[in-house]
Design a protein around this motif. Structure first.
Motif, PDB file in Angstrom:
ATOM      1  N   ILE A  88      -1.819  55.831  25.012  1.00 33.31           N
ATOM      2  CA  ILE A  88      -1.030  56.572  24.021  1.00 33.31           C
ATOM      3  C   ILE A  88      -0.931  55.779  22.725  1.00 33.31           C
ATOM      4  CG2 ILE A  88       1.200  57.645  23.536  1.00 33.31           C
ATOM      5  CD1 ILE A  88      -0.345  58.985  25.824  1.00 33.31           C
ATOM      6  N   TRP A  89      -0.564  54.511  22.825  1.00 25.43           N
ATOM      7  CA  TRP A  89      -0.370  53.693  21.626  1.00 25.43           C
ATOM      8  C   TRP A  89      -1.667  53.475  20.864  1.00 25.43           C
ATOM      9  CZ3 TRP A  89       2.715  49.601  24.882  1.00 25.43           C
ATOM     10  CH2 TRP A  89       3.979  50.132  25.180  1.00 25.43           C
ATOM     11  N   SER A  90      -2.778  53.438  21.575  1.00 30.43           N
ATOM     12  CA  SER A  90      -4.066  53.206  20.919  1.00 30.43           C
ATOM     13  C   SER A  90      -4.641  54.476  20.310  1.00 30.43           C
ATOM     14  CB  SER A  90      -5.072  52.642  21.926  1.00 30.43           C
ATOM     15  OG  SER A  90      -5.386  53.609  22.921  1.00 30.43           O
ATOM     16  N   GLY A  91      -4.047  55.632  20.632  1.00 30.29           N
ATOM     17  CA  GLY A  91      -4.564  56.891  20.135  1.00 30.29           C
ATOM     18  C   GLY A  91      -5.651  57.490  21.005  1.00 30.29           C
ATOM     19  N   THR A  92      -5.949  56.847  22.129  1.00 23.65           N
ATOM     20  CA  THR A  92      -6.963  57.360  23.043  1.00 23.65           C
ATOM     21  C   THR A  92      -6.532  58.684  23.667  1.00 23.65           C
ATOM     22  OG1 THR A  92      -7.594  55.082  23.573  1.00 23.65           O
ATOM     23  CG2 THR A  92      -8.359  56.802  25.069  1.00 23.65           C
ATOM     24  N   LYS A  93      -5.232  58.819  23.957  1.00 24.24           N
ATOM     25  CA  LYS A  93      -4.660  60.043  24.498  1.00 24.24           C
ATOM     26  C   LYS A  93      -3.381  60.361  23.745  1.00 24.24           C
ATOM     27  CE  LYS A  93      -6.507  59.232  29.160  1.00 24.24           C
ATOM     28  NZ  LYS A  93      -6.171  58.965  30.585  1.00 24.24           N
ATOM     29  N   THR A  94      -2.891  61.573  23.941  1.00 20.22           N
ATOM     30  CA  THR A  94      -1.642  61.979  23.313  1.00 20.22           C
ATOM     31  C   THR A  94      -0.596  62.245  24.386  1.00 20.22           C
ATOM     32  OG1 THR A  94      -2.332  64.296  23.298  1.00 20.22           O
ATOM     33  CG2 THR A  94      -2.777  62.992  21.317  1.00 20.22           C
TER      34      THR A  94
END
Length: 251
Positions: A196-202
């Protein structure tokens, strides 16, 4: 030091109930009180029924928070407790924000996720909290030799807050096995928070989370999880039967 949080039982697994989890953990940090934090949901509870090693690790953890909707509904409907869900990702975020406001000298470490994900998560937080002292990151995919180097890094660096995102039950078992490397640290299993924090998933929209339906969004994102989601109805049935025959409070 504040008193230990009240412990209730969900299918024999302890859940600690208190109003300010981040504040309690900050006190642990200030006093050098090593703490293992488990973020409990229904799936993990059912896994613990089959995996005695996991069950023992949860029993031994200093703090077990009600992360999942199933756990919260059990506490509300069957034990009549006024309990709010506290997702592990939100605990981690609030703790980082408190650290940033009060003491950026505290060393933080991110371990887990696919190659590069923990590093991107760390970059995100360094942008959010300038001066946050992230002492290191490491992927969850590595050789045994690399893992031994990671352990040596922990011994030398002695980070005080360590987020471990290896998934359940691997992260809980890994923390229990290795927490002696940094005995005064706060160790938290954060599952997929790095994604989530890396933007890989929401993350699920707030209205789903507020209605205890975040699991549905996760299933939408990762349909391969459907077999694991079968633990939810099994948990509901088990919870009802267990409550008929057992007491809920354990301390």
């Amino acid at each position: 030091m504040s008193k230990m949080p009240k412990a209730l039982s969900v299918l024999g697994i302890p859940v600690h109930v208190m109003s300010n989890y981040p504040g309690w953990l900050l006190e642990c940090l200030q006093q050098g009180r090593g703490t293992h934090v488990v973020t409990l949901n229904a799936e993990m509870t059912m896994q613990a029924e089959q995996n005695k090693s996991l069950a023992q690790v949860i029993q031994d953890a200093e703090l077990v928070i009600p992360d999942g909707a199933g756990v919260v509904l059990y506490l509300r409907w069957l034990l009549w407790q006024k309990v709010q869900r506290f997702p592990g990702i939100e605990l981690a975020e609030q703790l980082l924000q408190e650290i940033g406001q009060q003491n950026t000298a505290i060393k933080v470490f991110f371990y887990g996720g696919a190659p590069g994900v923990a590093a991107k998560a760390a970059e995100y937080w360094q942008q959010e909290i300038p001066g946050l002292n992230i002492a290191g990151t490491h992927s969850g995919y590595h050789s045994l030799e690399e893992e031994e180097k990671l352990r040596e890094t922990f011994r030398q660096v002695q980070p005080q807050v360590i987020f471990v995102g290896l998934g359940v039950p691997r992260q809980e078992l890994w923390i229990a096995k290795n927490r002696h490397l940094c005995p005064e640290a706060i160790w938290i299993g954060v599952g997929g928070s790095f994604d989530i924090w890396s933007g890989t998933k929401t993350r699920a929209p707030a209205w789903l989370g507020n209605n205890n339906l975040e699991w549905l969004y996760r299933l939408y994102q990762e349909p391969w999880r459907w077999r694991r989601m079968l633990a939810l109805p099994a948990f509901a049935v088990k919870a009802f039967v267990y409550r008929l025959t057992a007491r809920g409070a354990i301390s």
